[in-house]
Design a protein around this motif. Structure first.
Motif, PDB file in Angstrom:
ATOM      1  N   MET A   1      -2.293  -6.068  -2.225  1.00  0.00           N
ATOM      2  CA  MET A   1      -0.707  -5.707  -2.367  1.00  0.00           C
ATOM      3  C   MET A   1      -0.368  -5.228  -1.301  1.00  0.00           C
ATOM      4  N   ALA A   2       0.948  -5.385  -0.942  1.00  0.00           N
ATOM      5  CA  ALA A   2       1.522  -5.015   0.337  1.00  0.00           C
ATOM      6  C   ALA A   2       1.881  -3.505   0.110  1.00  0.00           C
ATOM      7  N   ARG A   3       2.051  -2.869   1.074  1.00  0.00           N
ATOM      8  CA  ARG A   3       2.614  -1.419   0.965  1.00  0.00           C
ATOM      9  C   ARG A   3       4.048  -1.604   1.640  1.00  0.00           C
ATOM     10  N   SER A   4       4.966  -1.093   1.096  1.00  0.00           N
ATOM     11  CA  SER A   4       6.100  -1.153   1.741  1.00  0.00           C
ATOM     12  C   SER A   4       6.905   0.086   2.031  1.00  0.00           C
ATOM     13  N   MET A   5       8.155   0.027   2.417  1.00  0.00           N
ATOM     14  CA  MET A   5       8.858   1.181   2.705  1.00  0.00           C
ATOM     15  C   MET A   5       8.786   2.143   1.676  1.00  0.00           C
ATOM     16  N   HIS A   6       8.836   1.687   0.364  1.00  0.00           N
ATOM     17  CA  HIS A   6       8.787   2.875  -0.755  1.00  0.00           C
ATOM     18  C   HIS A   6       7.393   3.202  -1.176  1.00  0.00           C
ATOM     19  N   VAL A   7       6.538   3.327  -0.158  1.00  0.00           N
ATOM     20  CA  VAL A   7       5.227   3.888  -0.665  1.00  0.00           C
ATOM     21  C   VAL A   7       5.158   5.329  -0.143  1.00  0.00           C
ATOM     22  N   ARG A   8       4.674   5.929  -1.168  1.00  0.00           N
ATOM     23  CA  ARG A   8       4.295   7.665  -0.682  1.00  0.00           C
ATOM     24  C   ARG A   8       2.939   7.814  -1.641  1.00  0.00           C
ATOM     25  N   ARG A   9       2.186   8.556  -1.348  1.00  0.00           N
ATOM     26  CA  ARG A   9       1.089   8.950  -2.460  1.00  0.00           C
ATOM     27  C   ARG A   9       0.660  10.397  -2.193  1.00  0.00           C
TER      28      ARG A   9
ATOM     29  N   LEU B 329       5.789  -9.896  -1.964  1.00  0.00           N
ATOM     30  CA  LEU B 329       5.207  -8.540  -2.786  1.00  0.00           C
ATOM     31  C   LEU B 329       3.699  -8.485  -2.534  1.00  0.00           C
ATOM     32  N   MET B 330       3.007  -9.577  -2.519  1.00  0.00           N
ATOM     33  CA  MET B 330       1.491  -9.460  -2.723  1.00  0.00           C
ATOM     34  C   MET B 330       1.011  -9.604  -1.096  1.00  0.00           C
ATOM     35  N   GLU B 331       1.933  -9.952  -0.002  1.00  0.00           N
ATOM     36  CA  GLU B 331       1.469 -10.092   1.134  1.00  0.00           C
ATOM     37  C   GLU B 331       0.810  -8.658   1.846  1.00  0.00           C
ATOM     38  N   ARG B 335       4.244  -2.261   6.940  1.00  0.00           N
ATOM     39  CA  ARG B 335       5.225  -2.636   7.650  1.00  0.00           C
ATOM     40  C   ARG B 335       5.950  -1.691   7.766  1.00  0.00           C
TER      41      ARG B 335
END
Lengths: 367, 367
Positions: A1-9, B329-331, B335
């Motif tokens: 699963m991609a991590r995108s802009m909206h990822v924090r953790r 989404l799954m790529e 980024r």
DNA sequence: TTGAAAGCGCTAACAT
DNA sequence: ATGTTAGCGCTTTCAA
């Protein structure tokens, strides 16, 4: 699963509590039981949460703790995407979705490729219950579902002891349709049916395969037909029955061709679904056969496309089936015996069935 | 959630390990890493599991530990069940389901009633990412999704900075359609459009509402129209635009009636969706207006029903949109900037658009 | 090849 | 009104 802009953790409930100098309970309460703490404190908690980028309680951790996933799993025979191509399946889905949204539950479509035997997706599904739609009785995914310690409702098929079930009386419905044709005078008929088992068999179906079909629905419909025609003296072994694995109009057409090639004398082509029947109509037209003057064609399901085509068919309440399945699943109460909901069907007399020409001719010539 | 026949809940991985006299690791390995223990031991573990009725590792607990849910969440504008009634949405779902099953991921339909503001379902969804389909830019569910620490892809709308997006160029597509009508000679037109904001406004739309529409897609289409017609000197403020909250054929018909009542002189009725256009065709027929002789009608989407009706429209690749959203989404990959996929559209010249009668008449009389 | 230890992040008794 | 204590059931280093 991609991590995108909206990822924090970073932040968790615990770290938030630490930051605030309060207990985890208090933070939890701020989200789940606003009445358990002062509005002032709650405001502080939520504000700090925002500042720290805390997205609220993790749903999976919460699920683990509460033992509730807030979702219903749906298992289908087919590739997931197929469900969106078959009008009857779409109607069922709509009904099920309706029941789910009424109950505030999510609907998880479980990927269960019928060609592979990959049951892992069933094991991984975080759901509070399963609805199983129209799978063969020997489907390994079904077995996997039944092993899961959650309630399950089976729709249409298979007919299992000990499991809640919703469906229609396929046998009776088809028997009624057959009697309608018999009353019109049809004795020499052909049949086009859907997949009878998990293995692909695009062609003629011997009696043994008809009787041992792993798809209860198809088996019942065939059995209803057979009984009705046997009752009036037709030798069922001589009736050409052609099976198709893929449920498409094109396959319905090619199956119809196969039946008509085998016995061009048949007066009626009975299809166990509307989709197949729509294909049969195409093939009839291609051959220059007028329906119903030269050939009677019938379907099963009562989808809108069939209605538009004036198909003689059996209407079943697909949406209602989905809704009933959902309701059954979510109804509370300890039960000991499995429940069964059997919905009503209706014979639709369209414009694709009429007296066979031969009879009309016989009359005409004062036979 | 009901408890049914098939509910048990005694054995856990730990209890199984205890029963066997092995460690939990070993039991876990028996399920997840068969190569990490002797086949013999594994067999024993699995057999004892069966005997104890242990259904295999709990999916939720596993998810918590592995931080993977194995599912994609889908957020829609509409009631969940609506998605199964709109052909364009169905196509999108099919594409998304395709992408999910290819990746072995489940697809969780999140119940998000647009009328209520109940965001809880978004918080409860145990998913690894979200696809958001066609919601208004001020939708609270969308806000809730963006707060979740998982990747998100938005489809069609809204157009947000910092979020991956797939869609089409609605403005350009509609501009092209408008130019087609303009080339045919249409200058006096009316418009029927879908919901422009979350509040219900079944009626005429002032310019201000057109410009401030919270549905990016509708705003873009309107803006494409407006630009094209303004370019040829049409005063857009005088063009009757009627909005409908519910996206149905019946509403399309009543909206068309409203436009035609306001200005019976219009030569073309431009609808921002095929469904609405299909309704417009009905209304035209009801009034005895021949299409396209007396009235030109156009749609948008390119659904099958439109094709059958010969509608002049813009075809967009709905299935491909769903698939692209899922793939995006799954790529995998870190980024930094949001990605945008813009798919191609195609102007379909059907049989519902022609030169306006007035012009034809002018020619005829040698004007 | 197997086991021990350490949580994943949260909620729900039960105190205080 | 808030805190303490115990896990929910599992996987995963790391060590044996």
């Amino acid at each position: 699963m991609a991590r995108s802009m909206h990822v924090r953790r970073p932040a968790t409930l615990a770290s938030l509590a630490a930051e605030l100098g309060v207990s985890r309970t208090t933070v939890s309460n701020a989200y789940n039981r606003p009445d358990q703490l002062s509005p002032e404190l709650r405001r502080r908690v939520l504000e700090t949460a925002r500042r720290l980028g805390y997205p609220g309680p993790d749903p999976v951790a919460r699920s683990l703790r509460t033992r509730k996933a807030g979702a219903v799993g749906l298992l289908l025979t087919e590739n997931l995407s197929y469900a969106f191509r078959d009008p009857a399946a779409i109607g069922f889905l709509e009904g099920l979705a309706l029941a789910c949204e009424t109950a505030g539950q999510g609907l998880l479509l479980v990927p269960a490729n019928p060609e592979r035997e990959d049951v892992a997706a069933v094991h991984r599904a975080g759901v509070d219950g399963f609805v199983v739609y129209s799978v063969p009785d020997d489907d390994p995914h079904l077995a996997a579902v039944l092993e899961r310690p959650v309630p399950t409702v089976v729709c249409d098929q298979p007919d299992l002891a000990d499991v809640d079930r919703v469906g229609i009386d396929d046998r009776a419905a088809m028997h009624q349709l057959a009697q309608h044709l018999i009353a019109l005078g049809h004795r020499r008929v052909g049949v086009v049916c859907m997949r009878l088992a998990r293995d692909r068999n695009d062609g003629f179906v011997p009696l043994s395969r008809q009787e041992s079909a792993h798809f209860h629905v198809q088996r019942s419909r065939m059995s209803g037909l057979r009984q009705a025609f046997t009752e009036v003296g037709v030798d069922w072994a001589s009736v050409p029955v052609v099976e198709r694995f893929d449920h498409t109009i094109a396959q319905g057409a090619s199956a119809a061709a196969q039946v008509l090639d085998r016995d061009p004398q048949i007066t009626a082509l009975i299809c166990t679904s509307d989709i197949l029947a729509l294909g049969a109509l195409q093939e009839a037209e291609r051959r220059g056969l007028r329906v119903p003057a030269d050939l009677t064609v019938t379907g099963f399901d009562g989808i809108r496309e069939a209605e538009q085509a004036g198909l003689t068919t059996v209407r079943q309440p697909v949406l209602e089936k989905g809704r009933a399945a959902g309701k059954l699943l979510m109804e509370i109460g300890e039960r000991t015996k499995p429940r069964t909901v059997t919905l009503e069907t209706e014979l639709i007399t369209g414009t694709t069935a009429a007296e066979p020409r031969t009879i009309a001719e016989e009359r005409w010539f004062g036979h």
